[in-house]
Design an enzyme around this catalytic site. Structure first.
Site, PDB file in Angstrom:
ATOM      1  N   LYS A 150      44.392  -8.463  20.693  1.00  0.00           N
ATOM      2  CA  LYS A 150      43.505  -7.871  21.697  1.00  0.00           C
ATOM      3  C   LYS A 150      42.769  -8.970  22.442  1.00  0.00           C
ATOM      4  O   LYS A 150      42.258  -9.904  21.820  1.00  0.00           O
ATOM      5  CB  LYS A 150      42.503  -6.949  20.985  1.00  0.00           C
ATOM      6  CG  LYS A 150      41.470  -6.298  21.883  1.00  0.00           C
ATOM      7  CD  LYS A 150      40.501  -5.474  21.028  1.00  0.00           C
ATOM      8  CE  LYS A 150      39.373  -4.899  21.875  1.00  0.00           C
ATOM      9  NZ  LYS A 150      38.398  -4.157  21.057  1.00  0.00           N
ATOM     10  N   ASP A 278      28.556   2.056  18.906  1.00  0.00           N
ATOM     11  CA  ASP A 278      29.595   2.314  19.910  1.00  0.00           C
ATOM     12  C   ASP A 278      31.009   2.151  19.356  1.00  0.00           C
ATOM     13  O   ASP A 278      31.974   2.112  20.112  1.00  0.00           O
ATOM     14  CB  ASP A 278      29.405   1.425  21.150  1.00  0.00           C
ATOM     15  CG  ASP A 278      29.799   2.160  22.427  1.00  0.00           C
ATOM     16  OD1 ASP A 278      29.728   3.399  22.423  1.00  0.00           O
ATOM     17  OD2 ASP A 278      30.198   1.508  23.404  1.00  0.00           O
TER      18      ASP A 278
END
Length: 416
Positions: A150, A278
């Site tokens: 990523k 989050d």
């Protein structure tokens, strides 16, 4: 382990096996040496860099324990490449590995051999995923689908450094048995003066069992639906409201639910202590009956269209690229697995549906995106959303304690 060196040629390349590996009647073409061939220079540099750093690490004794300096250390190399593999590698590039001793220790604790890790990243180019994270984050998988690569921001790298010591300690205490991301390496690549940061984690989903439906769940219901653009994808990532509107449930049984929620609670409490929020629960669902039907259709098609000879020994390039020659590598499938079966030491996030479930399924569930601290920006976003939606609305930007409590409650309700 800090080094800063300039090299005019690249690292020595290792020979590969010339044996052929078959998977579903596809053939592989073996490369005699590692060429780090990829569709773009940044991926070739990643392959070269991981190959180089793992080779370098193999010469460094494993310490009895990690020292504080290991959590600040790095190794970096600047390459002026005029001679080696010019077709695939840029003429100049830099590669930096952060905290090499720490990530080696984490790989070991997660049961991942460095040689296997090196092979997965470097044997054939990583594959682009159609998933896209916030702010244009890019996702790739290694060719064997074992690991996810990523792209991250420099702020994410800074946050990783902030939490790494406590994260490592947590992994030690839970013996690697966690739903948190398994961080395996963090790198900075510089090509044409542009810096790219990458983090490698274990793939939440299986290398072998197809995921037919997936969800990103936060426990929030405000603006938590997949967009029309997302829904048009082959495998969309659905969200909380999609999950609820479908009446979806994960049928795992009482004992598995209890064990899962205990692990989730411990992991989420740890994140709240770090003032992190989050994050999401990534859920993938493998439909066993559908997979069997798809397998039969693939075999029927394969019989109809036997691989064509390419005129050089009958080999074809397959989407996986170069095959493994290591007997432990996953593509060789040394063990036979029936429909919906998996190796829990490899598919560590997998869980079978309960026998009373209306459908035979395998669930893959893990916490993702844990590098968001509750800082000034988040506080401002929370204030703005509270004004817009009202204080009682299930918005995602609440404080870390509220977030963890709501997250746990939501996940408890979707399991049965």
């Amino acid at each position: 382990m800090s080094s800063n060196c300039t090299s005019t040629t690249a690292v020595a390349v290792a020979p590969l096996s010339a044996s052929k590996t078959k998977t579903k009647k596809k053939h592989f073409v073996c490369q005699k040496v590692k060429l780090f061939r990829a569709s773009e220079p940044i991926l070739s540099v990643l392959m070269w860099g991981v190959n180089h750093t793992i080779n370098e690490l193999s010469n460094v004794p494993v310490p009895v324990m990690l020292m504080p300096d290991d959590f600040k250390a790095y190794s970096k190399i600047k390459v002026d490449n005029h001679l080696f593999n010019k077709e695939n590698l840029p003429s100049r590039f830099k590669f930096k590995e952060y905290c090499p001793m720490v990530f080696r220790n984490l790989r070991e604790r997660f049961g991942i051999d460095d040689q296997d890790y090196q092979n997965s990243v470097t044997r054939s180019a990583p594959i682009n995923s159609d998933s896209q994270g916030r702010c244009g984050t890019r996702f790739l998988t290694t060719y064997d689908r074992r690991f996810v690569i990523k792209t991250v921001s420099s702020e994410d790298v800074a946050e990783m450094h902030n939490i790494l010591k406590k994260y490592h300690q947590f992994i030690v205490e839970c013996h690697g048995n966690t739903l948190l991301p398994q961080f395996l390496g963090m790198y900075r690549l510089t090509v044409d003066g542009v810096e790219t940061y990458m983090v490698v984690t274990r793939n939440v989903f299986s290398h072998r069992l197809t995921v037919h439906r997936k969800y990103d769940l936060k426990g929030s219901t405000v603006a938590r639906e997949a967009s029309d653009k997302e829904k048009a994808k082959d495998l969309p990532t659905f969200k909380d409201n999609d999950f609820l509107n479908e009446g979806q449930k994960l049928h795992v049984g009482e004992e598995s639910k209890k064990n899962f929620l205990e692990k989730l609670k411990r992991d989420v409490e740890f994140l709240a202590q770090l003032k992190i929020m989050d994050y999401s629960l990534l859920v993938g669902i493998h439909d066993v009956d559908r997979a069997e039907q798809e397998e039969m259709e693939v075999e029927e098609r394969a019989e109809d269209e036997e691989c064509e000879n390419d005129g050089v020994g009958g080999n074809l390039l397959c989407s996986y690229g170069t095959p493994p020659d290591s007997p432990g590598n996953l593509l060789s499938f040394p063990r036979f697995f029936g429909p919906g079966e998996f190796d829990p030491s490899v598919d560590v996030y997998a869980m079978k549906s309960h026998e009373s479930s209306p459908k035979k399924e395998v669930y893959f569930m893990a916490i993702i995106d844990i590098l968001t601290p509750y800082d000034t920006k988040k506080k401002a976003a929370h204030a703005a959303k509270t004004v817009k939606h009202g204080a009682g609305a299930e918005i995602s930007t609440v404080n870390p304690e509220q977030y963890s409590k709501r997250f746990n409650e939501f996940m408890s309700n979707i399991l049965t």
